[in-house]
Each structure stands twice: as structure tokens, then as C-alpha cells.
Design a protein around this motif. Structure first.
Motif, PDB file in Angstrom:
ATOM      1  N   GLY A  82       0.800  -1.212   0.000  1.00  0.00           N
ATOM      2  CA  GLY A  82       0.000   0.000   0.000  1.00  0.00           C
ATOM      3  C   GLY A  82       0.832   1.261   0.000  1.00  0.00           C
ATOM      4  N   GLN A  83       2.043   1.197   0.557  1.00  0.00           N
ATOM      5  CA  GLN A  83       2.901   2.367   0.634  1.00  0.00           C
ATOM      6  C   GLN A  83       3.851   2.488  -0.547  1.00  0.00           C
ATOM      7  OE1 GLN A  83       4.344   3.527   4.722  1.00  0.00           O
ATOM      8  NE2 GLN A  83       3.640   1.479   5.227  1.00  0.00           N
ATOM      9  N   LEU A 132      11.450   5.436  -4.416  1.00  0.00           N
ATOM     10  CA  LEU A 132      12.098   4.857  -3.232  1.00  0.00           C
ATOM     11  C   LEU A 132      11.162   3.863  -2.548  1.00  0.00           C
ATOM     12  CD1 LEU A 132      14.494   5.001  -1.128  1.00  0.00           C
ATOM     13  CD2 LEU A 132      13.061   6.643   0.105  1.00  0.00           C
ATOM     14  N   LYS A 133       9.888   4.231  -2.407  1.00  0.00           N
ATOM     15  CA  LYS A 133       8.935   3.341  -1.748  1.00  0.00           C
ATOM     16  C   LYS A 133       8.704   2.075  -2.565  1.00  0.00           C
ATOM     17  CE  LYS A 133       6.545   6.873   0.930  1.00  0.00           C
ATOM     18  NZ  LYS A 133       6.908   6.279   2.232  1.00  0.00           N
ATOM     19  N   LEU A 134       8.752   2.195  -3.879  1.00  0.00           N
ATOM     20  CA  LEU A 134       8.615   0.995  -4.708  1.00  0.00           C
ATOM     21  C   LEU A 134       9.805   0.057  -4.489  1.00  0.00           C
ATOM     22  CD1 LEU A 134       6.906  -0.385  -6.916  1.00  0.00           C
ATOM     23  CD2 LEU A 134       8.375   0.734  -8.600  1.00  0.00           C
ATOM     24  N   CYS A 135      11.006   0.621  -4.410  1.00  0.00           N
ATOM     25  CA  CYS A 135      12.191  -0.203  -4.156  1.00  0.00           C
ATOM     26  C   CYS A 135      12.119  -0.856  -2.779  1.00  0.00           C
ATOM     27  CB  CYS A 135      13.456   0.658  -4.256  1.00  0.00           C
ATOM     28  SG  CYS A 135      13.784   1.308  -5.902  1.00  0.00           S
ATOM     29  N   MET A 136      11.516  -0.171  -1.827  1.00  0.00           N
ATOM     30  CA  MET A 136      11.391  -0.724  -0.486  1.00  0.00           C
ATOM     31  C   MET A 136      10.309  -1.797  -0.407  1.00  0.00           C
ATOM     32  SD  MET A 136      11.792   2.894   1.549  1.00  0.00           S
ATOM     33  CE  MET A 136      11.755   2.306   3.217  1.00  0.00           C
ATOM     34  N   ALA A 137       9.461  -1.862  -1.439  1.00  0.00           N
ATOM     35  CA  ALA A 137       8.383  -2.856  -1.419  1.00  0.00           C
ATOM     36  C   ALA A 137       8.848  -4.231  -1.869  1.00  0.00           C
ATOM     37  CB  ALA A 137       7.232  -2.396  -2.323  1.00  0.00           C
ATOM     38  N   THR A 160      -2.360   5.447   3.577  1.00  0.00           N
ATOM     39  CA  THR A 160      -1.135   5.849   4.268  1.00  0.00           C
ATOM     40  C   THR A 160      -0.014   6.140   3.283  1.00  0.00           C
ATOM     41  OG1 THR A 160      -1.732   4.548   6.227  1.00  0.00           O
ATOM     42  CG2 THR A 160       0.587   5.142   5.973  1.00  0.00           C
ATOM     43  N   GLY A 161       0.134   5.295   2.260  1.00  0.00           N
ATOM     44  CA  GLY A 161       1.172   5.521   1.260  1.00  0.00           C
ATOM     45  C   GLY A 161       0.981   6.839   0.537  1.00  0.00           C
ATOM     46  N   LEU A 162      -0.255   7.140   0.139  1.00  0.00           N
ATOM     47  CA  LEU A 162      -0.546   8.413  -0.518  1.00  0.00           C
ATOM     48  C   LEU A 162      -0.323   9.577   0.437  1.00  0.00           C
ATOM     49  CD1 LEU A 162      -3.820   7.411  -2.405  1.00  0.00           C
ATOM     50  CD2 LEU A 162      -1.481   7.420  -3.288  1.00  0.00           C
ATOM     51  N   LEU A 208      -8.485  -6.937   4.363  1.00  0.00           N
ATOM     52  CA  LEU A 208      -8.913  -5.997   3.324  1.00  0.00           C
ATOM     53  C   LEU A 208      -8.889  -4.565   3.852  1.00  0.00           C
ATOM     54  CD1 LEU A 208     -10.153  -5.276   0.578  1.00  0.00           C
ATOM     55  CD2 LEU A 208     -12.406  -5.764   1.566  1.00  0.00           C
ATOM     56  N   LEU A 209      -9.461  -4.334   5.031  1.00  0.00           N
ATOM     57  CA  LEU A 209      -9.462  -2.990   5.610  1.00  0.00           C
ATOM     58  C   LEU A 209      -8.037  -2.543   5.941  1.00  0.00           C
ATOM     59  CD1 LEU A 209     -12.581  -3.235   7.949  1.00  0.00           C
ATOM     60  CD2 LEU A 209     -12.376  -1.937   5.822  1.00  0.00           C
ATOM     61  N   TYR A 210      -7.228  -3.479   6.400  1.00  0.00           N
ATOM     62  CA  TYR A 210      -5.825  -3.170   6.701  1.00  0.00           C
ATOM     63  C   TYR A 210      -5.099  -2.723   5.436  1.00  0.00           C
ATOM     64  CZ  TYR A 210      -1.187  -3.903   8.826  1.00  0.00           C
ATOM     65  OH  TYR A 210       0.081  -3.738   9.314  1.00  0.00           O
ATOM     66  N   GLY A 211      -5.343  -3.424   4.330  1.00  0.00           N
ATOM     67  CA  GLY A 211      -4.720  -3.048   3.066  1.00  0.00           C
ATOM     68  C   GLY A 211      -5.189  -1.688   2.583  1.00  0.00           C
TER      69      GLY A 211
END
Length: 447
Positions: free
Chosen positions: A92-93, A398-403, A159-161, A150-153
Motif C-alpha cells: 500500500g505504501q 524509493l517506496k517501490l524499491c522498499m516494497a 497511508t502511502g498516498l 482488506l481494511l488493513y490493506g
């Protein structure tokens, strides 16, 4: 049409701070406006920290999922189910911010994005609180687990946005050499407020079924509603011409190609991304700390509020130290010290859970307070690499690399079920230590 790859010649080869000039918007050059924005963003961070303490990823969320999966008596344990928590957290982030980066860049005012996404963070917990209060023991079984995940996701999509919007907003309004003050102020004040509120609201809290989590989650939603109101007091000038850049056609493939262009064109960013990828492997085992403690001591004997408080006290104290180091010596050294501490967490968990007193685990959760501080220092490190108009793209990349490491979150949980905690925990410790070592080969943009 694919955007031109972010300019790296001036940022990567020349003046390290020219990419973050204090007069880009006119606001940071105005001391009263800068002080007001620093105070407002710090207050927003404090309110968000207070709301977050009731849903910590290392204590509360794994405890709820363990409560929901226990009646299912899953063969081979439920470690693989716990693995979905870090997977959904990081997915999600990473992916949504990547797709949103250009849209955010084209918005003249960034604060509206932070406001809307904060409300989006509140919504899943408000709904979850209602469901848990209304159903309690009936909120159980595979459908309950699936609904919770589902709600957690969805929460972490918002949160990511939100984090992308907040990073871009603070980079626009606060100059690089003062962003450590924002980390320190939000961290220490947020920790004091969060621990005070948590002890007043959850003193003596024990898990006695799914309904036990309704009140904490309602408090989470309420705190995020307050946070969304605070961000409206930010003083922000519109970006010149930002509204005219949104005419090109949106393409998911195009967003991915632009992220690849950042990696391909900026060698300094690649080295920071490598450090970040190894750093986040620490999170792969975060949900398993509390499960390990529950297996060793029993759910009813664990003082969860003590663990939550210890983590927040750690975050507050570490934010002061890390913020001071980042402002004085740069974010590279700050990240290096954070990773050195995080590398000790998995072996510490193995040792502390063997002690007869379950309160000893509070030391582990104190060290876990390094995690949110590390994320902020890593983001600020990245922001200094490039010009402001490229900040959303760099942060989202950066967040994509961390995923990427989180694709292994569920297999890591299954591996814990198969071979136990010790070899998995030690393997993660080695990876985080390797990331710490890589910081010596990564750039310090201020030099």
C-alpha cells in the motif's frame, strides 16, 4: 508521453543543496511563515502519533490477527497469515504512491492531498471499530480474517498516498537543514502525548476477544480526524504553473517507466535505494515478535500497553538524537546509526523471550521505536538528491524499491512455521547489518 527523466546533473554532480533552495516557493525564506509551518506540521505529526499508538504494527495489529486466527487451529501454525501484515503494509505504501506521483506534482496546493488522505486513513479504522463493537465474538473465522486484511490493506493505500503528500509538502515548506527539527519535535512531543493518552485510555487493557480492540480503533479514527483538521492551518503558496502540467495521458506503464528512469539515470539514488531495500527487511519479522512472546508467556500475561508505551518512548528519544544528527551531519549518518540499532532487534527478541519476566520484552519494543524515525531519515536523505519538482517521483520510486522485499513476507511467515524463529530472525539481522554497511558507499548530498 513519458516525462523527461528527472534532472540529475545539477543535483547529482553539482551543488548538493541547490535542489532545495529556500526561495523555491517564497515561503521558507519568510521566517514567520516557516516557523508557523514547522509548528503546524509538528502538531499534525503529534496528533497522528497519538492516533497511531492504538494500532501499532508490532503489537496491536498482530495481536488482533492472532486472536482471529487462533480459533481456526490452522495446520502448521498461522505465521504465514501474519506474513500478510507486512506485505499489505508495504504494498500500500509503494504502488499507489508511484501511480499518484505525477498527479500530486501537478497540484498547486499539496496540503489538500494530505488532508484527504488523512481522512482516508481514518475510515477503515472507524468501520473496523463499529464491526468489532457490534459483533465481538461473532467477528471470527476465515471471513473475519479476510475482512480485516482488506481494511488493513485499504488503510495502507491511504497511508502511502499520505506519506507521499506529507513528504512533498514538508520539502516544499521546510529547508533541508531544518527538517531534522521536524522529526525531533514531532517525535518527542508525539511520544509524550501518545503514551500519556494511551495510559489514560487503555490502562489495564487486556485482550479478551475481538471486541477488546473496538475502543482502541475508535480512538485511532478520532485522532486521524483531528490530524486532518490541523493540516488545514498550513500556510502554502500555489506552485507556479503546476495546474498546467496535468494534461498528459495517465499510463500505469508510463509511471513504471518513469520510476525505472530514475533508477537508470541517478547512480546516487540507486545506492540509497539498495540501502533502503535491505533496511526494510527488518519489518518482515515485526509481526512475529508479539506472537513469539504470546507463545512463550501466554496472551493474558503480556502487558501490551507497556510494549506500546515503550515503543513510543523509544521513537521520541531516538527522534531527538536522529534529528540532531541529520541536521548537523546529514541524513546518511542518521540512517547508518538507525540501521545499526535495527540489526540488533531479531537476536534481542530471541534472548528476551527466554526470560521468565514478560515485561523484559519492553526493551525490544523500545528499540523498535527506531523504525518510524528511520523511514523519515531515509525519505529526507532522498529528497536532497534532486530538484523540488522531482520530489514526488523520487519518493514514490524509493517506496517501490522498499516494497520488493515484502514479496517474501508470507513465505517468511511460512518458513517460521516450518523451521522456527531462530534461523529466520538471524538471517534478517544479517540483511539489515549489510544495509548498514552499504551506507559507506552511499552519497551524502550536502558534501
Amino acid at each position: 508521453m513519458i516525462a523527461t527523466p528527472p534532472s540529475t546533473t545539477s543535483a547529482a554532480e553539482g551543488s548538493p543543496l541547490s535542489s532545495d533552495r529556500s526561495d523555491d516557493t517564497g515561503l521558507p525564506a519568510d521566517p514567520p511563515a516557516e516557523r508557523r509551518n514547522l509548528a503546524t506540521l509538528a502538531a499534525y505529526t503529534v496528533a497522528l502519533r497519538v492516533s497511531w499508538i492504538f494500532k501499532t504494527e508490532s503489537v496491536v495489529m498482530p495481536a488482533l490477527l492472532d486472536t482471529l486466527t487462533a480459533p481456526l487451529a490452522m495446520a502448521g501454525g498461522a505465521g504465514w497469515v501474519q506474513g500478510f501484515l507486512p506485505l499489505l503494509n508495504r504494498a500500500g505504501q509503494s504502488v499507489p504512491p508511484l501511480l499518484y506521483a505525477d498527479s500530486l506534482r501537478d497540484r498547486p496546493l499539496k496540503r489538500w492531498s494530505v488532508w484527504a488522505t488523512t481522512l482516508g486513513m481514518a475510515a477503515p479504522f472507524a468501520l473496523l471499530a463499529v464491526l468489532l463493537a457490534a459483533l465481538d465474538e461473532r467477528f471470527a473465522g476465515a471471513p473475519a480474517v479476510a475482512g480485516f486484511l482488506l481494511l488493513y490493506g485499504l488503510f495502507f493505500v491511504a497511508t502511502g498516498l499520505n506519506q507521499l503528500g506529507f513528504s512533498t509538502l514538508q520539502a516544499k515548506l521546510i529547508p533541508p537543514h531544518r527538517r531534522g527539527r521536524l522529526i525531533a519535535a514531532g517525535g518527542v512531543l508525539g511520544s509524550i502525548a501518545a503514551v500519556t493518552v494511551a495510559y489514560g485510555f487503555l490502562a489495564g487493557w487486556r485482550v479478551e476477544g475481538p471486541g477488546s480492540f473496538a475502543a482502541p480503533f475508535a480512538a485511532t479514527a478520532a485522532g486521524m480526524l483531528i490530524s486532518s483538521t490541523l493540516v488545514l492551518f498550513v500556510r502554502e503558496a500555489p506552485d507556479d504553473g503546476a495546474g498546467n502540467r496535468g494534461s498528459r495521458r495517465f499510463s500505469v506503464r508510463g509511471q513504471v517507466r518513469e520510476a525505472a528512469a530514475v533508477l537508470r539515470s541517478d547512480g546516487r539514488f540507486r545506492r540509497i535505494a539498495a540501502v533502503a531495500g535491505l533496511f526494510v527487511t527488518a519489518q518482515l519479522v515485526f509481526p512475529h515478535y508479539i506472537v513469539l512472546a504470546r507463545e512463550r508467556h501466554g496472551a493474558g500475561n503480556l502487558p501490551l500497553i507497556l510494549f506500546v508505551a515503550a515503543q513510543n518512548v523509544g521513537a521520541g528519544l531516538f527522534s531527538v538524537a536522529v534529528g540532531w544528527i541529520a541536521d548537523r551531519f546529514g541524513n546518511r549518518l542518521a540512517v547508518r546509526m538507525c540501521l545499526a540499532g535495527l540489526a540488533t532487534l531479531p537476536p534481542s527478541a530471541l534472548i528476551l523471550t527466554q526470560l521468565s519476566d514478560p515485561t523484559a520484552m519492553a526493551a525490544l519494543f523500545f528499540l523498535l521505536g527506531l523504525t518510524p524515525v528511520s523511514f523519515k531519515a531515509m525519505t529526507n536523505w532522498t529528497l536532497e538528491l534532486t530538484a523540488p519538482e522531482n520530489h514526488p517521483r523520487y519518493v514514490s520510486t524509493l517506496k517501490l524499491c522498499m516494497a520488493a522485499p515484502f514479496l517474501f513476507a508470507v513465505p517468511v511467515g511460512a518458513l517460521i512455521d516450518l523451521i522456527g524463529h531462530r534461523p529466520v530472525f538471524l538471517g534478517v539481522a544479517i540483511l539489515v547489518a549489510a544495509g548498514c554497511g552499504l551506507t559507506w558507499r552511499a552519497p551524502e548530498p550536502r558534501r
